[in-house]
Design a protein around this motif. Structure first.
Motif, PDB file in Angstrom:
ATOM      1  N   TYR A  63       0.832  -1.207   0.000  1.00 24.19           N
ATOM      2  CA  TYR A  63       0.000   0.000   0.000  1.00 24.19           C
ATOM      3  C   TYR A  63       0.866   1.255   0.000  1.00 24.19           C
ATOM      4  CZ  TYR A  63      -4.095   2.883   1.145  1.00 24.19           C
ATOM      5  OH  TYR A  63      -5.111   3.814   1.108  1.00 24.19           O
ATOM      6  N   LEU A  64       1.931   1.244   0.796  1.00 23.92           N
ATOM      7  CA  LEU A  64       2.821   2.406   0.877  1.00 23.92           C
ATOM      8  C   LEU A  64       3.551   2.641  -0.444  1.00 23.92           C
ATOM      9  CD1 LEU A  64       4.330   1.868   4.448  1.00 23.92           C
ATOM     10  CD2 LEU A  64       2.606   3.537   3.765  1.00 23.92           C
ATOM     11  N   LEU A  65       3.928   1.563  -1.123  1.00 19.84           N
ATOM     12  CA  LEU A  65       4.559   1.725  -2.434  1.00 19.84           C
ATOM     13  C   LEU A  65       3.625   2.438  -3.401  1.00 19.84           C
ATOM     14  CD1 LEU A  65       6.233  -1.791  -2.794  1.00 19.84           C
ATOM     15  CD2 LEU A  65       7.459   0.393  -2.728  1.00 19.84           C
ATOM     16  N   ARG A  72      12.445   4.265  -0.762  1.00 23.63           N
ATOM     17  CA  ARG A  72      12.432   2.813  -0.622  1.00 23.63           C
ATOM     18  C   ARG A  72      11.492   2.439   0.518  1.00 23.63           C
ATOM     19  NH1 ARG A  72      16.434   0.234  -3.580  1.00 23.63           N
ATOM     20  NH2 ARG A  72      15.906  -1.676  -2.457  1.00 23.63           N
ATOM     21  N   ILE A  73      10.712   1.383   0.314  1.00 25.52           N
ATOM     22  CA  ILE A  73       9.739   0.922   1.302  1.00 25.52           C
ATOM     23  C   ILE A  73      10.057  -0.531   1.642  1.00 25.52           C
ATOM     24  CG2 ILE A  73       7.296   0.533   1.791  1.00 25.52           C
ATOM     25  CD1 ILE A  73       7.856   3.454   1.425  1.00 25.52           C
ATOM     26  N   GLY A  74       9.967  -0.866   2.946  1.00 26.26           N
ATOM     27  CA  GLY A  74      10.305  -2.233   3.294  1.00 26.26           C
ATOM     28  C   GLY A  74       9.779  -2.677   4.637  1.00 26.26           C
ATOM     29  N   SER A  75      10.122  -3.916   4.952  1.00 22.46           N
ATOM     30  CA  SER A  75       9.699  -4.542   6.202  1.00 22.46           C
ATOM     31  C   SER A  75      10.807  -4.433   7.229  1.00 22.46           C
ATOM     32  CB  SER A  75       9.376  -6.019   5.961  1.00 22.46           C
ATOM     33  OG  SER A  75      10.497  -6.697   5.392  1.00 22.46           O
ATOM     34  N   LEU A  95       6.211  -7.524  -5.315  1.00 27.25           N
ATOM     35  CA  LEU A  95       6.377  -6.106  -4.982  1.00 27.25           C
ATOM     36  C   LEU A  95       7.499  -5.475  -5.795  1.00 27.25           C
ATOM     37  CD1 LEU A  95       5.997  -6.324  -1.095  1.00 27.25           C
ATOM     38  CD2 LEU A  95       4.306  -5.463  -2.722  1.00 27.25           C
ATOM     39  N   ALA A  96       8.629  -6.190  -5.903  1.00 29.41           N
ATOM     40  CA  ALA A  96       9.778  -5.655  -6.635  1.00 29.41           C
ATOM     41  C   ALA A  96       9.502  -5.569  -8.134  1.00 29.41           C
ATOM     42  CB  ALA A  96      11.011  -6.518  -6.375  1.00 29.41           C
ATOM     43  N   SER A  97       8.610  -6.408  -8.630  1.00 32.90           N
ATOM     44  CA  SER A  97       8.222  -6.331 -10.040  1.00 32.90           C
ATOM     45  C   SER A  97       7.299  -5.140 -10.283  1.00 32.90           C
ATOM     46  CB  SER A  97       7.537  -7.633 -10.475  1.00 32.90           C
ATOM     47  OG  SER A  97       8.414  -8.737 -10.358  1.00 32.90           O
ATOM     48  N   LEU A  98       6.487  -4.832  -9.288  1.00 31.91           N
ATOM     49  CA  LEU A  98       5.587  -3.678  -9.406  1.00 31.91           C
ATOM     50  C   LEU A  98       6.315  -2.351  -9.245  1.00 31.91           C
ATOM     51  CD1 LEU A  98       2.591  -5.060  -7.294  1.00 31.91           C
ATOM     52  CD2 LEU A  98       2.534  -4.510  -9.741  1.00 31.91           C
ATOM     53  N   GLU A  99       7.307  -2.307  -8.337  1.00 33.59           N
ATOM     54  CA  GLU A  99       8.049  -1.077  -8.056  1.00 33.59           C
ATOM     55  C   GLU A  99       9.553  -1.379  -8.068  1.00 33.59           C
ATOM     56  OE1 GLU A  99       7.216   2.024  -7.746  1.00 33.59           O
ATOM     57  OE2 GLU A  99       5.023   1.827  -7.814  1.00 33.59           O
ATOM     58  N   PRO A 100      10.139  -1.538  -9.239  1.00 33.79           N
ATOM     59  CA  PRO A 100      11.558  -1.911  -9.332  1.00 33.79           C
ATOM     60  C   PRO A 100      12.472  -0.912  -8.618  1.00 33.79           C
ATOM     61  CG  PRO A 100      10.486  -2.087 -11.471  1.00 33.79           C
ATOM     62  CD  PRO A 100       9.514  -1.406 -10.562  1.00 33.79           C
ATOM     63  N   GLY A 101      13.398  -1.452  -7.818  1.00 32.45           N
ATOM     64  CA  GLY A 101      14.393  -0.622  -7.161  1.00 32.45           C
ATOM     65  C   GLY A 101      13.936   0.084  -5.911  1.00 32.45           C
ATOM     66  N   ARG A 102      12.741  -0.251  -5.416  1.00 30.42           N
ATOM     67  CA  ARG A 102      12.229   0.460  -4.242  1.00 30.42           C
ATOM     68  C   ARG A 102      11.878  -0.451  -3.077  1.00 30.42           C
ATOM     69  NH1 ARG A 102       7.209   3.678  -5.151  1.00 30.42           N
ATOM     70  NH2 ARG A 102       7.763   4.393  -3.074  1.00 30.42           N
ATOM     71  N   THR A 159       8.756 -17.171  -8.618  1.00 31.46           N
ATOM     72  CA  THR A 159       8.291 -16.255  -9.656  1.00 31.46           C
ATOM     73  C   THR A 159       7.202 -15.317  -9.119  1.00 31.46           C
ATOM     74  OG1 THR A 159       6.705 -17.935 -10.360  1.00 31.46           O
ATOM     75  CG2 THR A 159       8.825 -17.872 -11.506  1.00 31.46           C
ATOM     76  N   PRO A 160       7.077 -14.123  -9.722  1.00 33.71           N
ATOM     77  CA  PRO A 160       7.825 -13.633 -10.878  1.00 33.71           C
ATOM     78  C   PRO A 160       9.238 -13.175 -10.490  1.00 33.71           C
ATOM     79  CG  PRO A 160       6.379 -11.907 -10.071  1.00 33.71           C
ATOM     80  CD  PRO A 160       6.082 -13.138  -9.242  1.00 33.71           C
ATOM     81  N   LEU A 161      10.203 -13.370 -11.380  1.00 33.61           N
ATOM     82  CA  LEU A 161      11.568 -12.946 -11.101  1.00 33.61           C
ATOM     83  C   LEU A 161      11.724 -11.479 -11.520  1.00 33.61           C
ATOM     84  CD1 LEU A 161      13.596 -16.053 -12.365  1.00 33.61           C
ATOM     85  CD2 LEU A 161      12.856 -15.517 -10.032  1.00 33.61           C
ATOM     86  N   PRO A 162      11.913 -10.575 -10.555  1.00 35.28           N
ATOM     87  CA  PRO A 162      12.002  -9.154 -10.899  1.00 35.28           C
ATOM     88  C   PRO A 162      13.359  -8.808 -11.519  1.00 35.28           C
ATOM     89  CG  PRO A 162      12.369  -9.459  -8.548  1.00 35.28           C
ATOM     90  CD  PRO A 162      12.040 -10.819  -9.106  1.00 35.28           C
ATOM     91  N   LYS A 163      13.378  -7.788 -12.348  1.00 34.37           N
ATOM     92  CA  LYS A 163      14.635  -7.328 -12.941  1.00 34.37           C
ATOM     93  C   LYS A 163      15.567  -6.767 -11.867  1.00 34.37           C
ATOM     94  CE  LYS A 163      12.723  -6.334 -17.516  1.00 34.37           C
ATOM     95  NZ  LYS A 163      12.464  -5.288 -18.553  1.00 34.37           N
TER      96      LYS A 163
END
Length: 337
Positions: A63-65, A72-75, A95-102, A159-163
């Motif tokens: 949700y925060l992303l 950067r958002i995390g646990s 999550l990383a696939s939706l918001e790469p690098g964050r 999967t999914p494997l994020p870039k």
């Protein structure tokens, strides 16, 4: 000085806030942290709590992303003893696939609640979370997609494997945890707001650097800033931290004497409860920056993740504003990614 600043928020229920309001306060604080130049914003995991609303960090992170754009958002963190490493990897890969690098994946060793909630989280499992190192190693390999050929699950992918993979951190408050992070080659966050013994911090820092000289060593520290040192001291008052010491040798930090006693009773072990003066770094922004600078130099700290004790909403937000990288004119160290 070359270090970065982040925030750890536990979604506290303060000033008679409802659970809904507490979570919206977390959203607003994350958005404010982004404006103020903080590198990362983390949320915690606490179960069956009447004082903290953050029970599911992976859901809140998503949700925060969606409500921020660059921070950067995390646990801080996912309590891995309760969960399948494979499912955790899948969640954070999405999550990383939706918001790469964050996306940051902070992993904790604590139960995040009393024995009753731990029993509920592990209900029906066989190992009861006692294989933490094995779980963390498996999770690391799933994130890196490097399961060895001889592994019984070779060929499996989360999967999914994020870039851009989520950044992996181990959270802890002991040299043993620092050693594990160093051996695995991952970033480590020392929870000084739980264990404020600087001798232990020093040993943890040296242990981590012995195994991983160029690793990312962060410290989560309790801070409270105000326009004057006198006001900050008055706000800190006589705040205490409460620990329950179990006969098995484990010690855990709880929010109150009542919760500590309840934990001891639910554990089925003999226990003692003790209160200690809370070691909160307080003062003006200038005062606190001087201490952070000194800690950075002495312990080779790459990042401080600020945790502000539960006060009124205005005082907490003001403290984060006063200590922001923008306000402190920090030349931010490039964050781990």
């Amino acid at each position: 000085m070359s270090y970065s600043l982040g925030i750890l928020d536990q979604s506290p229920l303060i000033e008679d806030a409802t659970n809904e309001q507490a979570l919206q306060h977390t959203v607003a604080l994350a958005q404010k942290a982004e404006q103020l130049g903080y590198t990362r914003f983390w949320v915690s995991e606490h179960h069956n709590s009447e004082t903290l609303a953050g029970a599911s960090p992976e859901v809140l992170v998503s949700y925060l992303l969606a409500k921020t754009t660059s921070i950067r958002i995390g646990s801080g963190g996912v309590m891995l003893q309760h969960y399948s490493p494979y499912k955790v990897a899948e969640n954070f890969h999405v999550l990383a696939s939706l918001e790469p690098g964050r996306v940051d994946l902070g992993i904790g060793k604590a139960p995040g609640g009393l024995p009753l909630s731990t029993k509920a989280l592990q209900y029906g499992t066989l190992n009861n979370g006692e294989d933490f190192e094995e779980r963390l190693t498996f999770l690391q390999r799933l994130i890196a997609n490097t399961l060895p050929v001889e592994h019984e699950l070779n060929g499996l992918q989360a999967t999914p494997l994020p870039k851009i993979k989520p950044s992996l951190f181990l959270l802890g408050a002991s040299p043993k945890s620092a050693e594990l992070a160093g051996k695995l080659g991952i970033a480590f966050v020392f929870a000084r707001f739980i264990n404020s013994d600087n001798d232990v911090l020093n040993e943890a820092a040296k242990t981590y650097r012995t195994h991983l000289p160029n690793g990312h060593f962060a410290v989560s520290i309790a801070t409270l800033a105000a326009p004057t040192k006198e006001e900050a001291q008055a706000l800190v008052g006589e705040q205490k931290i409460t620990k329950v010491h179990l006969a098995s040798g484990r010690s855990l930090t709880l929010q109150s004497v009542e919760l500590a006693e309840k934990f001891g009773q639910e554990s089925g072990e003999a226990f003692t409860v003790q209160q200690y003066d809370a070691d909160i770094l307080f003062g003006t922004p200038k005062d606190i920056k001087a201490t952070l600078d000194a800690f950075h130099k002495q312990y080779q700290i790459d990042e401080f993740i600020l945790h502000t004790p539960v006060l009124k909403a205005f005082e907490r937000q003001r403290s984060f504003e006063l200590l922001s990288p923008v306000n402190l004119h920090l030349q931010q160290k490039e964050a781990v990614s």
